[in-house]
Design a protein around this motif. Structure first.
Motif, PDB file in Angstrom:
ATOM      1  N   ASP A 173      38.378  42.078  40.768  1.00  0.00           N
ATOM      2  CA  ASP A 173      38.268  40.922  41.642  1.00  0.00           C
ATOM      3  C   ASP A 173      39.554  40.860  42.467  1.00  0.00           C
ATOM      4  OD1 ASP A 173      40.264  39.810  40.022  1.00  0.00           O
ATOM      5  OD2 ASP A 173      38.864  38.530  38.938  1.00  0.00           O
ATOM      6  N   SER A 174      39.634  39.902  43.386  1.00  0.00           N
ATOM      7  CA  SER A 174      40.798  39.867  44.279  1.00  0.00           C
ATOM      8  C   SER A 174      42.105  39.611  43.531  1.00  0.00           C
ATOM      9  CB  SER A 174      40.600  38.858  45.409  1.00  0.00           C
ATOM     10  OG  SER A 174      40.472  37.557  44.905  1.00  0.00           O
TER      11      SER A 174
ATOM     12  N   GLY B   1      39.097  47.768  53.236  1.00  0.00           N
ATOM     13  CA  GLY B   1      38.558  46.528  53.792  1.00  0.00           C
ATOM     14  C   GLY B   1      37.339  45.987  53.064  1.00  0.00           C
ATOM     15  N   ASP B   2      37.074  46.484  51.851  1.00  0.00           N
ATOM     16  CA  ASP B   2      35.901  45.963  51.141  1.00  0.00           C
ATOM     17  C   ASP B   2      36.122  44.505  50.741  1.00  0.00           C
ATOM     18  OD1 ASP B   2      37.301  45.793  48.743  1.00  0.00           O
ATOM     19  OD2 ASP B   2      36.380  47.542  47.845  1.00  0.00           O
ATOM     20  N   SER B   3      35.094  43.903  50.197  1.00  0.00           N
ATOM     21  CA  SER B   3      35.136  42.461  49.936  1.00  0.00           C
ATOM     22  C   SER B   3      36.118  42.064  48.843  1.00  0.00           C
ATOM     23  CB  SER B   3      33.735  41.962  49.571  1.00  0.00           C
ATOM     24  OG  SER B   3      33.273  42.631  48.409  1.00  0.00           O
ATOM     25  N   THR B   4      36.657  43.014  48.099  1.00  0.00           N
ATOM     26  CA  THR B   4      37.691  42.709  47.110  1.00  0.00           C
ATOM     27  C   THR B   4      39.079  42.919  47.698  1.00  0.00           C
ATOM     28  OG1 THR B   4      36.249  43.353  45.299  1.00  0.00           O
ATOM     29  CG2 THR B   4      38.593  43.305  44.840  1.00  0.00           C
ATOM     30  N   CYS B   5      39.265  44.054  48.370  1.00  0.00           N
ATOM     31  CA  CYS B   5      40.585  44.380  48.924  1.00  0.00           C
ATOM     32  C   CYS B   5      40.979  43.461  50.072  1.00  0.00           C
ATOM     33  CB  CYS B   5      40.610  45.824  49.411  1.00  0.00           C
ATOM     34  SG  CYS B   5      40.538  47.035  48.083  1.00  0.00           S
ATOM     35  N   ARG B   6      40.025  43.152  50.935  1.00  0.00           N
ATOM     36  CA  ARG B   6      40.340  42.347  52.117  1.00  0.00           C
ATOM     37  C   ARG B   6      40.956  40.991  51.765  1.00  0.00           C
ATOM     38  NH1 ARG B   6      35.990  43.202  54.536  1.00  0.00           N
ATOM     39  NH2 ARG B   6      34.812  41.502  53.612  1.00  0.00           N
ATOM     40  N   PRO B   7      40.329  40.174  50.900  1.00  0.00           N
ATOM     41  CA  PRO B   7      40.963  38.884  50.576  1.00  0.00           C
ATOM     42  C   PRO B   7      42.269  39.041  49.801  1.00  0.00           C
ATOM     43  CG  PRO B   7      38.881  39.116  49.388  1.00  0.00           C
ATOM     44  CD  PRO B   7      38.997  40.281  50.310  1.00  0.00           C
ATOM     45  N   ALA B   8      42.350  40.075  48.956  1.00  0.00           N
ATOM     46  CA  ALA B   8      43.593  40.301  48.213  1.00  0.00           C
ATOM     47  C   ALA B   8      44.720  40.660  49.172  1.00  0.00           C
ATOM     48  CB  ALA B   8      43.395  41.410  47.178  1.00  0.00           C
ATOM     49  N   GLY B   9      44.437  41.570  50.095  1.00  0.00           N
ATOM     50  CA  GLY B   9      45.438  41.955  51.091  1.00  0.00           C
ATOM     51  C   GLY B   9      45.854  40.785  51.957  1.00  0.00           C
TER      52      GLY B   9
END
Length: 123
Positions: free
Chosen positions: A7-8, A41-49
């Motif tokens: 998860d993020s 840029g997947d839905s986990t990496c994007r918000p974490a980044g």
């Protein structure tokens, strides 16, 4: 880098671990600071980044704010201990076609108190 089951919050921990180990192992001293970090840029990496790398907005009281805030397409947020494309010689292209790079940034950094010559180029 990951199995895509994180998860993020776990991704933030992974990103932070990479950054911290880079410093702890002496890689930063031997090879220089991390100046770029990319994800798929997947839905986990994007918000974490986004949460880790874009957490602090340039203050409106900064001497740079008046100039940089009018540069269309320039994101004024950054993260702790991370550099941005602005520090790269190639820089980044703005929506209006202009390029902001380390040379341009150095001119603006010279406006800050206690920053001259070597203190600007040292990072």
């Amino acid at each position: 880098m990951s199995c895509k089951c994180e998860d993020s919050e776990k991704m933030i921990a992974i990103f932070t671990l990479v950054r911290d180990r880079w410093k702890e192992t002496g890689a930063e001293e031997r090879l220089g600071p991390i100046f770029s970090f990319a994800t798929d840029g997947d839905s986990t990496c994007r918000p974490a980044g986004h949460q880790l790398f874009l957490k602090t907005e340039l203050s409106v009281t900064s001497k740079l704010y008046g100039t940089l805030s009018h540069m269309q397409g320039l994101n004024l947020a950054t993260g702790e201990g991370w550099c941005t494309l602005l520090r790269n010689r190639k820089g980044m292209k703005l929506v209006n076609g202009h390029t902001v790079n380390s040379a341009v940034l150095a001119c603006y950094l010279a406006w800050l108190p206690d920053h001259v010559g070597t203190s600007i180029t040292a990072f």
